[in-house]
Motif scaffolding. Structure first.
Motif, PDB file in Angstrom:
ATOM      1  N   TYR A   1     -43.786 -19.379  -1.640  1.00 46.48           N
ATOM      2  CA  TYR A   1     -43.556 -19.499  -3.218  1.00 46.48           C
ATOM      3  C   TYR A   1     -42.297 -18.011  -3.506  1.00 46.48           C
TER       4      TYR A   1
ATOM      5  N   GLU B   1     -36.635 -30.685  -7.393  1.00 50.66           N
ATOM      6  CA  GLU B   1     -36.266 -30.113  -8.545  1.00 50.66           C
ATOM      7  C   GLU B   1     -35.861 -30.460 -10.268  1.00 50.66           C
TER       8      GLU B   1
ATOM      9  N   ASP C   1     -40.750 -27.745  -6.912  1.00 47.32           N
ATOM     10  CA  ASP C   1     -40.335 -27.236  -8.398  1.00 47.32           C
ATOM     11  C   ASP C   1     -42.101 -26.912  -8.919  1.00 47.32           C
TER      12      ASP C   1
ATOM     13  N   LYS D   1     -38.995 -18.023 -10.147  1.00 51.61           N
ATOM     14  CA  LYS D   1     -37.182 -18.101 -10.724  1.00 51.61           C
ATOM     15  C   LYS D   1     -37.719 -16.708 -12.679  1.00 51.61           C
TER      16      LYS D   1
ATOM     17  N   LEU E   1     -42.896 -30.198 -12.749  1.00 49.74           N
ATOM     18  CA  LEU E   1     -41.511 -31.818 -12.328  1.00 49.74           C
ATOM     19  C   LEU E   1     -42.107 -32.836 -13.235  1.00 49.74           C
TER      20      LEU E   1
ATOM     21  N   ASP F   1     -47.000 -32.925 -11.728  1.00 46.05           N
ATOM     22  CA  ASP F   1     -46.300 -31.958 -11.077  1.00 46.05           C
ATOM     23  C   ASP F   1     -46.393 -31.828  -9.467  1.00 46.05           C
ATOM     24  N   GLY F   2     -45.327 -30.189  -9.530  1.00 44.29           N
ATOM     25  CA  GLY F   2     -46.175 -29.856  -8.286  1.00 44.29           C
ATOM     26  C   GLY F   2     -47.837 -29.484  -7.482  1.00 44.29           C
TER      27      GLY F   2
ATOM     28  N   LEU G   1     -41.642 -22.979  -5.797  1.00 40.42           N
ATOM     29  CA  LEU G   1     -40.417 -22.809  -7.624  1.00 40.42           C
ATOM     30  C   LEU G   1     -41.260 -22.432  -8.187  1.00 40.42           C
ATOM     31  N   THR G   2     -41.479 -21.645  -8.449  1.00 42.42           N
ATOM     32  CA  THR G   2     -42.396 -20.990  -9.700  1.00 42.42           C
ATOM     33  C   THR G   2     -41.443 -19.879 -10.716  1.00 42.42           C
TER      34      THR G   2
END
Length: 223
Positions: free
Chosen positions: A98, A8, A52, A101, A55, A59-60, A78-79
């Motif tokens: 998942y 994260e 996440d 947020k 990033l 990216d994730g 985490l999305t």
């Protein structure tokens, strides 16, 4: 205690998750850049990854795609990108769960706990029982023959499976009168116990020597 890697890039969120997971009894590790996630997995060997999507560096989604080539590490994404959810949980990428947020840290801890329960193998059943009052040890209900000193040694080992005891520690457990004996006495008792246990459970090899460290007791799956 499970090791959870938190990928994260927002430090406050990462620290908040780490604090809650630590309070729940887990070991929490954090990384803030996408390029550091896979190397951290290789070196830290976590039990679960909180990843996440957004990033820096990598990216994730790219991380998960690469991870799934050779790893079944449990992953919770985490999305804030709801449109990615179907891809995350589908065959293409293979996330295990998942969380959208903004989220509650307590919910994250609950999801982590639930996923670990689903993915952590059950510990093998312990075929040994100990009658501490009578100072007797039983294997599958059958009494294990042992001397008083061997009982102390065996009791310490099998009541803490996986723990490595040094010879000095075992000597202290075997003799409480501070007698002047060599630590090689431990090896002699270990040989006797191994022989007796092998008579009852041939080939199981419950007591393992750890080079340069001492001995540990291990109950392998299927024993």
């Amino acid at each position: 205690m499970a090791r959870v890697l938190i990928a994260e890039d927002e430090p406050k969120i990462a620290q908040l998750l780490a604090d809650y997971l630590t309070q729940a009894g887990h070991a929490a590790l954090t990384v803030g850049e996408g390029d550091r996630v896979l190397p951290a997995i290789a070196t830290e060997r976590p039990d679960l990854l909180l990843l996440d999507i957004m990033l820096p560096g990598k990216d994730g989604l790219a991380i998960l795609r690469e991870l799934r080539r050779d790893s079944e590490l449990p992953v919770i994404m985490l999305t804030a990108r709801v449109e990615e959810i179907d891809r995350l949980l589908g065959l293409e990428l293979g996330a295990d769960d998942y969380i959208c947020k903004p989220f509650s840290p307590r919910e994250v801890v609950a999801r982590v706990r639930a996923l670990l329960r689903r993915t952590t193998p059950a510990a093998p059943a312990n075929p040994f029982t100990v009658d501490e009052e009578a100072q007797r040890v039983f294997y599958l209900g059958r009494a294990v023959p042992h001397t008083t000193t061997e009982y102390r040694l065996l009791h310490a080992l099998l009541t803490h499976p996986g723990r490595i005891y040094s010879r000095d520690q075992l000597l202290d457990l075997m003799h409480d009168d501070l007698r002047d004996v060599t630590d090689r006495v431990v090896d002699s008792h270990i040989r006797n116990l191994r022989r007796k246990l092998d008579d009852m459970a041939p080939g199981q090899n419950f007591i393992h020597a750890v080079y340069g460290a001492g001995y540990r007791f291990e109950i392998a799956e299927g024993d």
